[in-house]
Design an enzyme around this catalytic site. Structure first.
Site, short mmCIF file in Angstrom:
data_model
loop_
_atom_site.label_atom_id
_atom_site.label_comp_id
_atom_site.label_asym_id
_atom_site.label_seq_id
_atom_site.Cartn_x
_atom_site.Cartn_y
_atom_site.Cartn_z
N GLU A 254 0.88 -1.17 0.00
CA GLU A 254 0.00 0.00 0.00
C GLU A 254 0.91 1.21 0.00
OE1 GLU A 254 -1.88 2.97 0.23
OE2 GLU A 254 -1.85 2.72 2.40
N CYS A 288 -1.75 9.02 2.88
CA CYS A 288 -1.68 8.65 1.47
C CYS A 288 -2.95 9.06 0.74
CB CYS A 288 -1.42 7.15 1.32
SG CYS A 288 -2.59 6.10 2.20
#
Length: 480
Positions: A254, A288
């Site tokens: 990720e 993110c």
């Protein structure tokens, strides 16, 4: 379990099977707001890592589903009871405001709750075999089993507890053994979580926390034969290095994001500006899924910019321990200097600074840039901080082209009520998530989460997806 017993378990985990850590092998953890050292943690050796991985691989858990449910539920209760203490620790090691760290602890409790309940769900399937003329009167069954080897989890600094718990809780729920390497910048919340899980009844062999220098120990974590799966959250460059080194191991990566908030001409501009500010500045912009680019239709751009500027100037930022502050520091002074540099570069190339770009040490102000060109570094790459760059566009085709014009593909947000626009965005944006009238980062801890392109390999995280990834599927058939 009494406090001395918990402390003994913690020391056992840190020392890895009882080996004493030399005083000169420590990592200093600093408070970004002042730069002072607030704690030291052991700097693990390669032998420490090998021992932790071997213990994990050799241990075979006998915990029942109910045992795992009980442990995770109890851990959730303990996290809630210690919310203030954990929040303060997160703020001290990361510089995040108390508002943000308290929110993070609450989310962590949700992860434990979801994982506990999923531990009770029967994960098998049944297939009848007499469905075609070629079949037989049999049935095929499936069951989920924990991995044979260890899970290695490597987590970043920006969510010191929640990123950790998103990997540890699904591992416990599936009866796996996990070796966790938290960020060397923010290891303390991970150690607190380990304490809590041990106190809740988790066998220590099922979770080891290894704190150390990635340059020294990462390769062993990635290449050891004792490891079956590597799950990593962090930057693109490191993620690609992991992909290259952890050969023939399952990988869940990720990585970064460059998430747009797209504001169409029919949008509720007040709502859009509110989402933009929240999406840019929460967690000091260090997410993110933070809003990294604001793509605004030219017909409403002036109104949107005025409202965003108003909301930005109303934010309070400063001492992270002051509970009235909306935003604390970024992770360190080097990060703050980087944001200052890319914003100055954009200004030199023609962008207009409307607010912010003020830096004092690791403290960097909420910053608004208008008239940003899509080719400027501040929006072409991931700016992992509290910067709001506004890009103006004239049509939905242009908005989609700009949105898809970076290497990332994690999440997105669109502000519109037109179904034709929504349909096109859902179909044509090259991302893992499209949120309508919400920030890019919105999700439940249960729902699938992840990206494509440089944001990841398409595998999802979230409690359910992680539990699937952390298991082997065994198939068997019976004549009835």
């Amino acid at each position: 379990m009494n406090a001395p017993a918990v402390e003994a378990i913690r020391r056992e985990s840190l020392r890895i099977a009882g080996e004493k850590v030399h005083r000169d092998r420590v990592i200093e953890v600093t408070y970004p707001f002042t730069g002072e050292v607030i704690a030291t943690v052991p700097k693990a050796t390669i032998d420490d890592v090998r021992r932790a991985l071997r213990i994990a691989r050799e241990f075979k858990s006998s915990l029942t589903r109910h045992d795992r449910y009980r442990i995770l539920m109890r851990a959730g209760e303990l996290v809630a009871q210690r919310k203030d203490e954990i929040s303060r620790t997160i703020t001290l090691e990361s510089g995040l405001s108390r508002k943000d760290s308290l929110y993070e602890v609450g989310r962590a409790s949700d992860v434990l709750l979801f994982a506990a309940n999923q531990a009770l769900v029967d994960d098998g399937q049944i297939f009848s075999c007499d469905l075609t003329p070629h079949g037989k009167s049999r049935k095929v069954y499936t069951l989920k089993e924990p991995l044979l080897g260890a899970i290695v989890a490597i987590t970043p600094f920006n969510h010191p507890l929640n990123q950790v718990i998103h990997k540890v809780a699904p591992a416990v729920a599936t009866n796996n053994r996990i070796v966790l390497k938290p960020s060397e910048k923010t290891p303390l919340a991970a150690l607190i979580l380990a304490d809590i899980l041990y106190e809740a009844g988790l066998p220590p062999e099922m979770l080891s926390v290894v704190t150390g220098d990635p340059a020294e120990i990462a390769d062993e974590l990635l290449t050891s034969d004792d490891v079956d799966l590597v799950t990593f959250t962090g930057g693109v460059a490191i993620g690609k290095h992991i992909a290259a080194r952890a050969v023939y191991k399952r990988q869940i990566l990720e990585l970064g994001g460059n998430d747009p908030l797209i504001v169409m001409e029919d949008a509720d501009i007040e709502e859009a500006a509110t989402l933009a500010a929240a999406g840019s500045y929460k967690n000091s912009g260090q997410r993110c899924t933070a809003v990294k680019r604001m793509l605004v239709h030219e017909s409403v751009a002036d109104q949107f910019t005025e409202l965003l500027l108003e909301k930005t100037l109303a934010l309070k930022y400063g001492d992270p321990m002051d509970e009235s502050m909306d935003m604390g520091t970024v992770i360190d002074e080097a990060a703050a200097k980087h944001f200052e540099a890319v914003v100055n570069e954009a200004i030199a190339q023609g962008a207009r600074l409307l607010a912010g770009n003020v830096r004092v040490g690791a403290l960097y102000s909420p910053t608004v840039l208008d008239r940003v060109d899509p080719d400027m570094r501040v929006v072409r790459q991931e700016t992992f901080g509290p910067v709001s760059p506004i890009i103006r566009f004239g049509s939905i085709d242009e908005a989609i082209r700009i949105s898809n014009g970076t290497a990332y593909g994690l999440s997105s947000a669109v502000c519109t009520n037109r179904l034709d626009y929504i349909t096109r965005f859902v179909r044509e944006l090259h991302v893992g998530t499209v949120n309508v009238r919400e920030v890019p980062g919105y999700r439940l801890e249960m729902t699938p989460f992840g990206g494509i392109k440089d944001s990841g390999l398409g595998y999802k995280e979230g409690v359910l997806e992680a539990m699937k990834s952390f298991c082997n599927t065994k198939t068997y058939s019976l004549p009835w």
